[in-house]
Design a protein around this motif. Structure first.
Motif, PDB file in Angstrom:
ATOM      1  N   PRO A 297       0.823  -1.199   0.000  1.00  0.00           N
ATOM      2  CA  PRO A 297       0.000   0.000   0.000  1.00  0.00           C
ATOM      3  C   PRO A 297       0.866   1.262   0.000  1.00  0.00           C
ATOM      4  CG  PRO A 297       0.072  -0.910   2.216  1.00  0.00           C
ATOM      5  CD  PRO A 297       0.804  -1.879   1.319  1.00  0.00           C
ATOM      6  N   PRO A 298       0.299   2.382  -0.478  1.00  0.00           N
ATOM      7  CA  PRO A 298       1.044   3.637  -0.521  1.00  0.00           C
ATOM      8  C   PRO A 298       1.447   4.080   0.889  1.00  0.00           C
ATOM      9  CG  PRO A 298      -1.007   3.814  -1.758  1.00  0.00           C
ATOM     10  CD  PRO A 298      -1.049   2.513  -1.015  1.00  0.00           C
ATOM     11  N   ALA A 299       2.502   4.876   0.944  1.00  0.00           N
ATOM     12  CA  ALA A 299       2.978   5.428   2.211  1.00  0.00           C
ATOM     13  C   ALA A 299       2.837   6.948   2.139  1.00  0.00           C
ATOM     14  CB  ALA A 299       4.437   5.032   2.432  1.00  0.00           C
ATOM     15  N   ILE A 300       3.160   7.607   3.240  1.00  0.00           N
ATOM     16  CA  ILE A 300       3.095   9.073   3.287  1.00  0.00           C
ATOM     17  C   ILE A 300       4.515   9.603   3.403  1.00  0.00           C
ATOM     18  CG2 ILE A 300       2.303  11.075   4.592  1.00  0.00           C
ATOM     19  CD1 ILE A 300      -0.056   9.338   5.537  1.00  0.00           C
ATOM     20  N   TRP A 301       4.883  10.505   2.507  1.00  0.00           N
ATOM     21  CA  TRP A 301       6.197  11.134   2.560  1.00  0.00           C
ATOM     22  C   TRP A 301       6.046  12.512   3.196  1.00  0.00           C
ATOM     23  CZ3 TRP A 301      10.983  11.191   3.243  1.00  0.00           C
ATOM     24  CH2 TRP A 301      11.797  12.235   2.850  1.00  0.00           C
ATOM     25  N   GLY A 302       6.892  12.767   4.211  1.00  0.00           N
ATOM     26  CA  GLY A 302       6.879  14.067   4.864  1.00  0.00           C
ATOM     27  C   GLY A 302       5.710  14.265   5.798  1.00  0.00           C
ATOM     28  N   ARG A 303       5.331  13.202   6.475  1.00  0.00           N
ATOM     29  CA  ARG A 303       4.201  13.266   7.402  1.00  0.00           C
ATOM     30  C   ARG A 303       4.448  14.327   8.467  1.00  0.00           C
ATOM     31  NH1 ARG A 303       3.647   8.437  10.860  1.00  0.00           N
ATOM     32  NH2 ARG A 303       4.068   7.404   8.906  1.00  0.00           N
ATOM     33  N   PRO A 304       3.497  15.229   8.685  1.00  0.00           N
ATOM     34  CA  PRO A 304       3.657  16.243   9.727  1.00  0.00           C
ATOM     35  C   PRO A 304       3.860  15.584  11.101  1.00  0.00           C
ATOM     36  CG  PRO A 304       1.738  16.722   8.362  1.00  0.00           C
ATOM     37  CD  PRO A 304       2.218  15.359   7.987  1.00  0.00           C
ATOM     38  N   GLY A 305       4.707  16.197  11.907  1.00  0.00           N
ATOM     39  CA  GLY A 305       4.927  15.725  13.267  1.00  0.00           C
ATOM     40  C   GLY A 305       5.832  14.516  13.374  1.00  0.00           C
ATOM     41  N   CYS A 306       6.582  14.212  12.319  1.00  0.00           N
ATOM     42  CA  CYS A 306       7.427  13.020  12.376  1.00  0.00           C
ATOM     43  C   CYS A 306       8.820  13.326  12.903  1.00  0.00           C
ATOM     44  CB  CYS A 306       7.498  12.329  11.017  1.00  0.00           C
ATOM     45  SG  CYS A 306       8.381  13.229   9.753  1.00  0.00           S
ATOM     46  N   GLY A 307       8.991  14.475  13.526  1.00  0.00           N
ATOM     47  CA  GLY A 307      10.284  14.817  14.092  1.00  0.00           C
ATOM     48  C   GLY A 307      11.048  15.747  13.179  1.00  0.00           C
ATOM     49  N   PRO A 308      12.347  15.882  13.432  1.00  0.00           N
ATOM     50  CA  PRO A 308      13.178  16.750  12.587  1.00  0.00           C
ATOM     51  C   PRO A 308      13.095  16.328  11.125  1.00  0.00           C
ATOM     52  CG  PRO A 308      14.416  15.984  14.504  1.00  0.00           C
ATOM     53  CD  PRO A 308      13.112  15.227  14.484  1.00  0.00           C
ATOM     54  N   PRO A 309      13.267  17.264  10.195  1.00  0.00           N
ATOM     55  CA  PRO A 309      13.151  16.945   8.767  1.00  0.00           C
ATOM     56  C   PRO A 309      14.033  15.773   8.315  1.00  0.00           C
ATOM     57  CG  PRO A 309      13.309  19.304   9.060  1.00  0.00           C
ATOM     58  CD  PRO A 309      13.534  18.688  10.407  1.00  0.00           C
ATOM     59  N   ASP A 310      15.211  15.622   8.912  1.00  0.00           N
ATOM     60  CA  ASP A 310      16.086  14.524   8.492  1.00  0.00           C
ATOM     61  C   ASP A 310      15.576  13.170   8.968  1.00  0.00           C
ATOM     62  OD1 ASP A 310      16.734  15.472  11.063  1.00  0.00           O
ATOM     63  OD2 ASP A 310      18.779  14.722  10.941  1.00  0.00           O
ATOM     64  N   TYR A 311      14.552  13.130   9.805  1.00  0.00           N
ATOM     65  CA  TYR A 311      13.953  11.859  10.242  1.00  0.00           C
ATOM     66  C   TYR A 311      12.879  11.374   9.279  1.00  0.00           C
ATOM     67  CZ  TYR A 311      16.114  11.949  14.914  1.00  0.00           C
ATOM     68  OH  TYR A 311      16.986  11.930  15.960  1.00  0.00           O
ATOM     69  N   ALA A 312      12.446  12.226   8.350  1.00  0.00           N
ATOM     70  CA  ALA A 312      11.342  11.872   7.455  1.00  0.00           C
ATOM     71  C   ALA A 312      11.628  10.600   6.664  1.00  0.00           C
ATOM     72  CB  ALA A 312      11.027  13.029   6.513  1.00  0.00           C
TER      73      ALA A 312
END
Length: 108
Positions: A15-30
């Motif tokens: 199934p599709p995933a979400i890229w850049g989900r809000p609240g996932c921590g610092p940008p490098d954790y995306a």
């Protein structure tokens, strides 16, 4: 319209995933969150996209000497190996030195 490799992976995974989900921590954790989502959902990804996605990890300068004291890095290392072992299986060592295209034209 161009898509970066991470957006393309998120869109084309089944199934599709979400890229850049809000609240996932610092940008490098995306990217770690994306990889974890792929593993947790048991996502299938076409080999022609899975190989370059995994090659980004394998060819990162920290791949062979990760900071396993960082729980996010430790999870990422574990998820990387799990995702590589999922169908279609990818041998991580075969990806060393692979050049990866980071942006794709999504027009057909």
């Amino acid at each position: 319209m161009a898509k970066d490799i991470f957006q393309r992976v998120a869109d084309e995974a089944r199934p599709p995933a979400i890229w850049g989900r809000p609240g996932c921590g610092p940008p490098d954790y995306a990217v770690y969150v994306l990889l974890d989502d792929l593993v947790e959902s048991g996502a299938w990804l076409d080999l022609e996209l899975k190989r370059p996605f995994l090659a980004l990890w394998v060819n990162d300068q920290d791949f062979d000497n990760p900071d396993l004291d960082d729980p996010i890095v430790a999870l990422g290392q574990s998820d990387l190996r799990k995702f590589a072992a999922m169908d279609p299986v990818v041998d991580l060592e075969s990806l060393r030195g692979m050049h990866v295209k980071l942006v794709y034209d999504d027009e057909v």
